[in-house]
Design a protein around this motif. Structure first.
Motif, mmCIF file in Angstrom:
data_model
loop_
_atom_site.group_PDB
_atom_site.id
_atom_site.type_symbol
_atom_site.label_atom_id
_atom_site.label_comp_id
_atom_site.label_asym_id
_atom_site.label_seq_id
_atom_site.Cartn_x
_atom_site.Cartn_y
_atom_site.Cartn_z
ATOM 1 N N ALA A 174 -3.555 -0.860 -1.353
ATOM 2 C CA ALA A 174 -3.481 0.599 -1.236
ATOM 3 C C ALA A 174 -2.358 1.044 -0.313
ATOM 4 O O ALA A 174 -2.133 2.234 -0.146
ATOM 5 C CB ALA A 174 -4.812 1.144 -0.736
ATOM 6 N N GLY A 175 -1.668 0.081 0.295
ATOM 7 C CA GLY A 175 -0.517 0.433 1.123
ATOM 8 C C GLY A 175 -0.736 0.365 2.618
ATOM 9 O O GLY A 175 0.167 0.701 3.381
ATOM 10 N N SER A 188 -0.848 -1.397 6.163
ATOM 11 C CA SER A 188 -0.168 -2.542 6.757
ATOM 12 C C SER A 188 -1.210 -3.525 7.280
ATOM 13 O O SER A 188 -2.396 -3.194 7.414
ATOM 14 C CB SER A 188 0.729 -2.088 7.907
ATOM 15 O OG SER A 188 -0.072 -1.644 8.996
ATOM 16 N N THR A 234 -4.865 -2.563 8.738
ATOM 17 C CA THR A 234 -6.042 -3.197 8.142
ATOM 18 C C THR A 234 -6.868 -3.894 9.208
ATOM 19 O O THR A 234 -8.097 -3.764 9.237
ATOM 20 C CB THR A 234 -5.609 -4.189 7.046
ATOM 21 O OG1 THR A 234 -4.877 -3.474 6.050
ATOM 22 C CG2 THR A 234 -6.790 -4.873 6.406
ATOM 23 N N ALA A 237 0.045 -5.771 -4.502
ATOM 24 C CA ALA A 237 0.068 -4.349 -4.831
ATOM 25 C C ALA A 237 0.017 -4.126 -6.341
ATOM 26 O O ALA A 237 -0.640 -3.190 -6.814
ATOM 27 C CB ALA A 237 1.309 -3.694 -4.238
ATOM 28 N N GLY A 249 -2.979 -2.161 -7.791
ATOM 29 C CA GLY A 249 -2.617 -0.895 -8.424
ATOM 30 C C GLY A 249 -3.318 -0.673 -9.746
ATOM 31 O O GLY A 249 -3.563 0.474 -10.141
#
Length: 92
Positions: free
Chosen positions: A43-44, A46, A50, A81, A85
């Motif tokens: 989800a982006g 870092s 996290t 990702a 995604g």
């Protein structure tokens, strides 16, 4: 919604049969913690973000992330990702 922690929830992508199959395959390959880290990195978030949200050390998250890449057969964050995604599309 998929709850990652008290701070983060991911909205699942539309539940087509293909997505459900992929989601099930990925969940079977990963431990629950690895799956949470996979969701967040995909989800982006870092690694340090996290780690903070999951109350783990950065090194622990790095180790889990490395194992996720091995188990999913991808290299680097882009591979994680790409798969994530297809499973998740929004972070509220």
């Amino acid at each position: 919604m998929v709850c990652i922690s008290d701070e983060v929830e991911l909205l699942p992508s539309p539940a087509t049969p293909e997505i459900l199959d992929l989601r099930g395959e990925v969940q079977q390959q990963l431990t629950p913690m690895q799956f949470r880290i996979f969701q967040m990195l995909g989800a982006g978030f870092s690694v340090p973000e996290t780690a903070r949200i999951l109350n783990r050390s950065v090194k622990t998250v790095e180790n889990h992330a490395a194992e996720v890449r091995v188990r999913l057969g991808v290299t680097g964050a882009a591979g994680v990702a790409r798969i994530a995604g297809r499973l998740f599309y929004a972070v509220p």
